[in-house]
Design an enzyme around this catalytic site. Sequence first.
Site, mmCIF file in Angstrom:
data_model
loop_
_atom_site.group_PDB
_atom_site.id
_atom_site.type_symbol
_atom_site.label_atom_id
_atom_site.label_comp_id
_atom_site.label_asym_id
_atom_site.label_seq_id
_atom_site.Cartn_x
_atom_site.Cartn_y
_atom_site.Cartn_z
ATOM 1 N N CYS A 117 0.868 -1.179 0.000
ATOM 2 C CA CYS A 117 0.000 0.000 0.000
ATOM 3 C C CYS A 117 0.903 1.226 0.000
ATOM 4 O O CYS A 117 2.099 1.128 0.250
ATOM 5 C CB CYS A 117 -0.905 0.007 1.219
ATOM 6 S SG CYS A 117 -2.258 1.198 1.068
ATOM 7 N N LYS A 194 -12.199 -4.879 2.465
ATOM 8 C CA LYS A 194 -11.686 -4.021 3.525
ATOM 9 C C LYS A 194 -12.680 -2.882 3.738
ATOM 10 O O LYS A 194 -12.920 -2.081 2.830
ATOM 11 C CB LYS A 194 -10.328 -3.478 3.093
ATOM 12 C CG LYS A 194 -9.723 -2.498 4.062
ATOM 13 C CD LYS A 194 -8.299 -2.199 3.647
ATOM 14 C CE LYS A 194 -7.671 -1.160 4.538
ATOM 15 N NZ LYS A 194 -6.275 -0.892 4.166
ATOM 16 N N LYS A 247 -11.536 -7.674 6.596
ATOM 17 C CA LYS A 247 -10.951 -6.752 7.553
ATOM 18 C C LYS A 247 -11.876 -5.593 7.842
ATOM 19 O O LYS A 247 -12.382 -5.014 6.894
ATOM 20 C CB LYS A 247 -9.651 -6.239 6.916
ATOM 21 C CG LYS A 247 -8.893 -5.246 7.710
ATOM 22 C CD LYS A 247 -7.696 -4.809 6.918
ATOM 23 C CE LYS A 247 -7.119 -3.602 7.618
ATOM 24 N NZ LYS A 247 -6.111 -2.946 6.857
ATOM 25 N N SER A 273 -6.051 -3.310 14.609
ATOM 26 C CA SER A 273 -5.476 -2.592 15.743
ATOM 27 C C SER A 273 -6.498 -2.171 16.797
ATOM 28 O O SER A 273 -6.267 -2.340 17.996
ATOM 29 C CB SER A 273 -4.709 -1.371 15.229
ATOM 30 O OG SER A 273 -5.565 -0.531 14.479
ATOM 31 N N TYR A 312 -2.282 -8.981 16.361
ATOM 32 C CA TYR A 312 -1.238 -8.432 17.236
ATOM 33 C C TYR A 312 -1.115 -9.268 18.507
ATOM 34 O O TYR A 312 -0.184 -9.065 19.284
ATOM 35 C CB TYR A 312 -1.575 -6.965 17.580
ATOM 36 C CG TYR A 312 -1.720 -6.120 16.329
ATOM 37 C CD1 TYR A 312 -0.604 -5.617 15.681
ATOM 38 C CD2 TYR A 312 -2.981 -5.884 15.760
ATOM 39 C CE1 TYR A 312 -0.721 -4.884 14.503
ATOM 40 C CE2 TYR A 312 -3.113 -5.148 14.587
ATOM 41 C CZ TYR A 312 -1.981 -4.653 13.969
ATOM 42 O OH TYR A 312 -2.105 -3.938 12.802
HETATM 43 C C1 PBG Z 1 -2.818 0.073 4.880
HETATM 44 C C2 PBG Z 1 -3.351 -0.738 5.998
HETATM 45 C C3 PBG Z 1 -4.170 -0.344 7.070
HETATM 46 C C4 PBG Z 1 -4.275 -1.438 7.908
HETATM 47 C C5 PBG Z 1 -3.560 -2.478 7.320
HETATM 48 N N1 PBG Z 1 -3.025 -2.034 6.118
HETATM 49 C C6 PBG Z 1 -4.698 0.961 7.472
HETATM 50 C C7 PBG Z 1 -5.732 1.706 6.802
HETATM 51 O O1 PBG Z 1 -6.360 1.307 5.836
HETATM 52 O O2 PBG Z 1 -5.885 2.826 7.278
HETATM 53 C C8 PBG Z 1 -5.004 -1.451 9.216
HETATM 54 C C9 PBG Z 1 -4.585 -2.498 10.150
HETATM 55 C C10 PBG Z 1 -4.995 -2.319 11.564
HETATM 56 O O3 PBG Z 1 -5.792 -1.446 11.936
HETATM 57 O O4 PBG Z 1 -4.500 -3.115 12.360
HETATM 58 N N2 PBG Z 1 -3.721 0.548 3.986
#
Ligand code: PBG
Length: 326
Positions: A117, A194, A247, A273, A312
Amino acid sequence: MFDRHRKLRRTPTIRKMVKETHLHKEDLIYPIFIIEAPDQKKEIPSMPGIYQISLNRLEEELDDVYQLGIRSIILFGIPLHKDACGTEGYHDHGIIQEGIRKVKSLYPDMVVLADTCLCEYTDHGHCGLIDEHTHDVKNDETLELLVKTAVSQAKAGADIIAPSNMMDGFVTSIRQGLDDAGFEHIPIMSYGIKYSSSFYGPFRDAAESTPSFGDRKTYQMDSSNRLEAMRELESDLMEGADMMIVKPALSYLDIIRDVRNSCNIPVVAYNVSGEYSMVKAASANGWIDERTNVMEQMTSMKRAGADLIITYFAKDICKYLDEERV
Ligand code: PBG
């Protein structure tokens, strides 16, 4: 007359015999944040126990991870310099490429996934190039940069490419790019489902990737939608995805089940997260029992149909599983 369901719940051993869902170390993928800095291991305030780690401190972390039995990690890079095009993301000696090389040199059998990304590398924090008039992320121009990113990650030794940017056509573009560069053997784990989610907040602290304006709603999915996930899945399967991520995980267990029932490739739950931070905060306050809560949550993802879990908590879970065995 009634059924006596309690017969099979009578003792711990009987309960174990009839257990339907099992969690194994092999199911787990552990995220690591690698920061371009001289000498750093800095805890992320909103994610207790998770660190931004510089290259020279990576070995101690890997030793720990490996010894616990984790054989699969996903790497995120935090570059020193960010710019509008995310140049450091596809630089052959960028932080993520160097991180991949380091892991593979220390632990060749560790399965290394690269998050593909641009948001960690752009100064505006969006996942692609910004149109100067509309301020929206430009789709097709971004695809070209993602292909360069994926190829440079594969060149550095990544075992699996995990694109998370949500541009249309990213799987087919990256597949083509990898094949053309001689990486036809490298699989794509697509983050094609996502959702635009409040649960990513702590990650954006960790990756220093909070968008400086707007949000990601023109490319990430609306949390109200279930059929849309099926459309994303169909495209990604057609385009050549080898594994599919859903996700976040916990608020989307219905989607995990839909995806599991609708395809034959491995399904991956990303326990994001915010899901981690909520458990940590509640447990730090003594409001829940962290260990049983974590195991219950992981089991629910597997029960919903996930084959693999990016989490995590992976290190903690390995310790729990080891203790259970004795
Ligand atoms: C990158 C990405 C993100 C996450 C994983 N890859 C962040 C986003 O889209 O803002 C989030 C992972 C997490 O919250 O643990 N695009």
